[in-house]
Design a protein around this motif. Structure first.
Motif, PDB file in Angstrom:
ATOM      1  N   VAL A   1       1.393   0.405  -0.925  1.00  9.49           N
ATOM      2  CA  VAL A   1       1.507  -0.062  -2.136  1.00  9.49           C
ATOM      3  C   VAL A   1       0.402  -0.214  -2.961  1.00  9.49           C
ATOM      4  O   VAL A   1      -0.739   0.705  -2.703  1.00  9.49           O
ATOM      5  N   LYS A   2       0.548  -0.612  -4.157  1.00 14.56           N
ATOM      6  CA  LYS A   2      -0.785  -0.352  -5.166  1.00 14.56           C
ATOM      7  C   LYS A   2      -1.928  -0.710  -4.782  1.00 14.56           C
ATOM      8  O   LYS A   2      -3.006   0.107  -5.000  1.00 14.56           O
ATOM      9  N   GLU A   3      -2.464  -2.030  -4.121  1.00 14.45           N
ATOM     10  CA  GLU A   3      -3.657  -2.244  -3.689  1.00 14.45           C
ATOM     11  C   GLU A   3      -4.067  -1.305  -2.767  1.00 14.45           C
ATOM     12  O   GLU A   3      -5.365  -1.360  -2.587  1.00 14.45           O
ATOM     13  N   LEU A   4      -3.581  -0.320  -2.127  1.00 12.30           N
ATOM     14  CA  LEU A   4      -3.949   0.470  -1.144  1.00 12.30           C
ATOM     15  C   LEU A   4      -4.242   1.902  -1.609  1.00 12.30           C
ATOM     16  O   LEU A   4      -4.617   2.763  -0.826  1.00 12.30           O
ATOM     17  N   ILE A   5      -3.720   2.243  -2.562  1.00 12.19           N
ATOM     18  CA  ILE A   5      -3.873   3.719  -3.258  1.00 12.19           C
ATOM     19  C   ILE A   5      -5.121   4.234  -3.304  1.00 12.19           C
ATOM     20  O   ILE A   5      -5.420   5.151  -2.836  1.00 12.19           O
ATOM     21  N   ASP A   6      -6.344   3.460  -3.489  1.00  9.24           N
ATOM     22  CA  ASP A   6      -7.534   3.877  -3.546  1.00  9.24           C
ATOM     23  C   ASP A   6      -8.132   4.242  -2.133  1.00  9.24           C
ATOM     24  O   ASP A   6      -9.123   5.076  -2.011  1.00  9.24           O
ATOM     25  N   TYR A   7      -7.445   3.729  -0.961  1.00  8.38           N
ATOM     26  CA  TYR A   7      -7.733   4.246   0.216  1.00  8.38           C
ATOM     27  C   TYR A   7      -7.193   5.344   0.748  1.00  8.38           C
ATOM     28  O   TYR A   7      -7.668   5.878   1.889  1.00  8.38           O
ATOM     29  N   LEU A   8      -6.331   6.133   0.015  1.00  7.27           N
ATOM     30  CA  LEU A   8      -5.645   7.172   0.454  1.00  7.27           C
ATOM     31  C   LEU A   8      -6.669   8.283   0.671  1.00  7.27           C
ATOM     32  O   LEU A   8      -7.542   8.393   0.069  1.00  7.27           O
TER      33      LEU A   8
END
Lengths: 372, 520
Positions: free
Chosen positions: B312-319
């Motif tokens: 989800v959007k909130e986790l994109i930065d963690y990919l």
């Protein structure tokens, strides 16, 4: 020449077909005979021994005279050595005990015994867990996993033992139920001890898993988890069982397999503690109680660990109970809850609910506990 | 022994047997397959001899112990070995339940082998690889539509690596929120895949497993008792390997969310759900698909595989970095993910697998994907009904209801009646040019078989598979000896399995084999 021991409990199973749910005690046997019961054990013994015919010439069967083994073995042409002669024609539990002792002295590779839970208890009393044994099922009540599933399977396993093949050794529980209660349709099992039995590696669960963790390795993993997380100045009450024994072994402390041991700061405080010993400790120190299901039906309390009474548990507190079990034991329960029977209804009620059961290092299963 | 009954129309099959040595044993000193020509003088002038620049410390003192064999012999060797296997393109591949062994369209293999794909290098400038970046980007868009997630990465090489990636994101997420030490537990269920427990365990998480209730759904009461302020995440497959779909899944994910944990969806069993349900609406923060299962690219040895992981959007930065973006009419590799867990695999995953999956999706369209799910479920329930008609066969849980795309059956009754175990039958199935898988260990369902037909087999194929199993079940009751000694028509016969759990008998390499056999 290889030696195998054989004890037949000739009356085992006679109560079953006439609806008597067991043959413990002479008055029940008389009743069974009056009701027309015929011996079950000889045919079952023969079915097992037939599997050993391929090695007949290399085998000596160490047994008892007459219907306690000699007849079946010699009928099939086996060489026998008779080490025990019962004094009466209708044998009893004492004969099994004496015979087992005599046969053990002969240093046999494996002691086969034909009977049910009662017979297993008698064998256990004489040989403890110092002799490899295997049960041929013939009794009415068979709750102890020291018996093979069928007489034929027992024979096949015995053959593998004689040939020195594919065998692992496992300690299995000797449990028996209270026959009086059983005749009133209540099943109450009690843990009496552990016998060493052979297991065909072929049938061991994990054989194709990428990391084949056997029962013993799993117990060690659980024990390491417990030991690594033991807290100082807390009194640990370790209940009976092979899984809890592994904790004591990991701590390199003396232990009792069937008793309750007390540990604090990695030192043994009391071996084989009584209820009053336990009350003494739990009143003095904050305590945790480590239990594993025993007794064949998933009993956590009340079957072989009555020292851990309702009063002890009330003092320890539900939140300080740690349950450990190998996964295979959990699977064997097939969804049935773990059971508690402390004799104190309020305590049993208080203990109901979901617990985290430790099944490996850092691995837990949520499991339900219920009263009897 | 009785003759094999031929009343049933079962296949008269026989596997090839070549008695082929392993390749190291074929080696002849001095024999060679190819003579590499010396570099031409002009080239040597420019780049040197290619050897002298290697630092002394890195040079081999001895030649590697590789087999020396001519080309024809190598070809024969591998063709013979291929005949001794039961390839997915040869047999009616229904028996590898949970693996979604569907047909891998050959045209997609052809596309992936075109020089436009094979001549690419991952270090090429973005401007020269716009085509494959577009395909990765558009596959991401398709996956978003299918799952409801907001961004996908194709870096993981398969399902377990995708689960590992999810566990890494979970850890980083809680670190960023100052709760890494407090949240040290993950929750999973007994019939989810073992990697859902194992991969988080490698990230240091304690694993709590939920047992099924009487209907085979994860026990909700137990789950409620497991969720706490220590819960880092919930890892679950739905449907699980029993083919039972948990309709209350949203209640489970809500509970975890309220407690502050993340919800991670193992969608390895997604084949019956395409166009039906989505991860987002079920309350998940992450999910992954196996491109080599649901999206038709070949498995493992025929692979390589691919794990498509969406968040989800909130986790994109963690990919894991990079992901593919699109800006000003150009596709680009986006490294601008400031909370990224780093890399889980080199470069950008396995692009040829993404290409094959993209080709498959585009050939079907949205309606086609929904049709895949419907046919897969229909095939499964036809097989389910027919198999249960036989004595001794059963499947625990949700009696009278349909399953999704697979079923874990039990032969417990048959084993009690006949003494024949599921493993005996699994060997006998080989005699008919088929196979089946039992279950992950340990066996929670006794004497298990796990079957998943997918949308691939025709009714004729399904009927042949059913006839064959019925025939063998009949044999169990009438002529068990033939099963006990099976296989009779395979490359190798029944083997002694007693050494399988004995590390002393394992030889994972040729060198280990030589050492262990010399010691004997």
């Amino acid at each position: 020449m290889k030696k195998i021991g054989l004890i037949v409990n000739p009356i085992a199973g006679m109560g079953g077909k006439v609806g008597l749910k067991g043959t413990d005690g002479t008055h029940i046997l008389d009743k069974a005979i009056r009701l027309g019961a015929i011996p079950e054990a000889p045919a079952k013994t023969i079915k097992a021994l037939e599997k050993l015919l391929p090695v007949r010439d290399r085998l000596l069967i160490v047994t008892c005279s007459g219907n306690m083994g000699q007849e079946e073995a010699e009928n099939l042409g086996f060489q026998t050595k008779i080490v025990y002669k019962p004094k009466k024609t209708i044998t009893d539990s004492n004969d099994t005990k004496l015979a087992a002792k005599k046969i053990k002295e002969e240093e046999v590779e494996l002691l086969l015994f034909v009977g049910g839970d009662g017979t297993a208890r008698d064998v256990y009393e004489s040989v403890g867990n110092r002799q490899l044994v295997l049960g041929i099922p013939a009794g009415v009540k068979i709750h102890s996993p020291v018996y093979a599933n069928t007489p034929e399977k027992a024979g096949e396993l015995a053959l593998l033992c004689v040939m020195g093949k594919n065998i692992a050794v496992r300690e299995e529980e000797v449990v028996d139920i209270d026959e009086e209660a059983f005749r009133r349709d209540m099943v109450r099992t009690q843990l009496y001890g552990y016998l060493k039995v052979p297991v065909d590696k072929k049938f061991m669960q994990n054989k194709k898993a990428p990391t084949p963790l056997g029962e013993e390795a799993t117990q060690k993993a659980i024990a390491l988890d417990i030991v690594d997380h033991m807290e100082k100045e807390i009194c640990y009450i370790i209940g009976p069982g092979t899984t809890t024994r592994a904790i004591m072994q990991a701590l390199r402390l003396p232990y009792t397999l069937l008793g309750v041991d007390v540990v604090m700061n990695r030192k043994i405080m009391k071996k084989d503690a009584s209820e009053s010993d336990l009350l003494n400790y739990v009143n003095q120190y904050p305590s945790k109680l480590i239990l594993t299901p025993t007794g064949g039906q998933g009993y956590l309390l009340g079957r072989g660990n009555q020292q851990i009474s309702g009063d002890v548990i009330k003092k320890v507190g539900k939140e300080n109970i740690i349950i450990v079990s190998t996964n295979s034991k959990i699977i064997e329960l097939r969804g049935k809850p773990l059971l508690v029977y402390t004799g104190d209804k309020k305590v049993d009620e208080m203990l109901k609910g979901y617990y985290r059961v430790k099944v490996g290092y850092g691995m837990e299963v949520m499991y339900r506990v219920e009263g009897e | 022994m009785k003759r094999i009954s031929r009343d049933h129309k079962v296949r008269n099959f026989h596997q090839a047997k070549w008695d082929e040595p392993i390749i190291f044993e074929l080696s002849n000193e001095g024999e060679r397959g190819i003579l590499v020509p010396e570099a031409e003088e002009e080239i040597v002038k420019v780049v040197g001899d290619g050897v002298s620049k290697i630092p002394e410390s890195m040079k081999r003192e001895k030649l590697p112990n590789l087999p020396e064999i001519n080309q024809k012999r190598v070809l024969m060797h591998y063709l013979r070995l291929s005949q001794e296997t039961l390839g997915g393109d040869l047999n009616i591949e229904i028996g590898q339940g949970t693996c979604t062994m569907k047909y891998n369209p050959k045209i997609n293999e052809y596309i992936a082998r075109m020089p436009e794909m094979t001549e690419l290098h991952p270090l090429q400038d973005e401007s020269t690889v716009q085509g494959i970046l577009e395909i990765i980007y558009k596959t991401d868009l398709c996956m978003r539509e299918i799952s409801g997630m907001d961004q996908f990465t194709f870096q993981p090489g398969g399902g377990s690596q995708a689960i590992f990636t999810m566990a890494s994101i979970v850890r980083k997420y809680h670190r960023e929120h100052g709760e890494e030490n407090q949240r040290d537990e993950i929750i999973t269920t007994v019939y989810s895949h073992p990697s859902d427990a194992a991969a988080p365990a490698t990230k240091g998480y304690k694993v709590i497993t939920i047992m099924p209730d009487e209907e085979g759904y994860p026990d909700y009461e137990a789950f409620k008792n497991a969720v706490s302020e220590r819960t880092a995440a919930f890892f679950v497959a739905n449907p699980e390997d029993t083919g039972v779909f948990n309709p209350r899944i949203k209640e489970f994910t809500d509970l975890v969310r309220k407690a502050g944990g993340l919800n991670c969806y193992d969608q390895a069993n997604a084949n019956g759900l395409l166009g039906v349900t989505r991860a987002k609406e079920a309350g998940f923060d992450m999910c992954f698909f196996n491109l080599h299962k649901t999206f038709s690219t070949p498995h493992g040895c025929g692979g390589p595989g691919g794990g498509a992981l969406g968040v989800v959007k909130e986790l994109i930065d963690y990919l894991p970095k990079p992901i593919v973006g699109f800006k000003d009419g150009k596709y680009f590799l986006n490294y601008d993910l400031d909370k990224s867990i780093g890399k889980v695999r080199l470069f950008n995953g396995v692009p040829q697998t993404v290409l094959k999956a993209y080709a498959w999706i585009m050939s079907l369209g949205a309606e086609g994907l929904y049709e895949v799910a419907k046919v897969a479920v229909l095939n499964n329930n036809y097989l389910f009904k027919k198999l249960l008609e036989h004595k001794g066969v059963d499947a625990p849980y949700i009696r009278g209801k349909q399953r999704v795309e697979q079923v874990r059956y039990t032969l417990e009754k048959l084993a009690e009646d006949t003494g024949i175990s599921t493993e005996d039958i699994a060997r006998r199935v080989m005699d008919f040019g088929m196979h089946y898988w039992t279950s992950h260990h340990p066996y929670y369902v006794p004497e298990p078989i796990t079957l998943e037909p997918t949308e691939t087999p025709s009714k004729e194929d399904l009927d042949e598979y059913i006839r064959t199993l019925h025939h063998i079940f009949d044999e169990a009751y009438e002529n068990p000896e033939i099963i006990k000694n099976a296989p009779h028509r395979s490359t190798i016969h029944k083997i002694d399995e007693s050494s399988f759990d004995d590390p002393e008998k394992w030889a994972p390499t040729w060198r280990v084999y030589l050492r262990k056999t010399e010691e004997e």
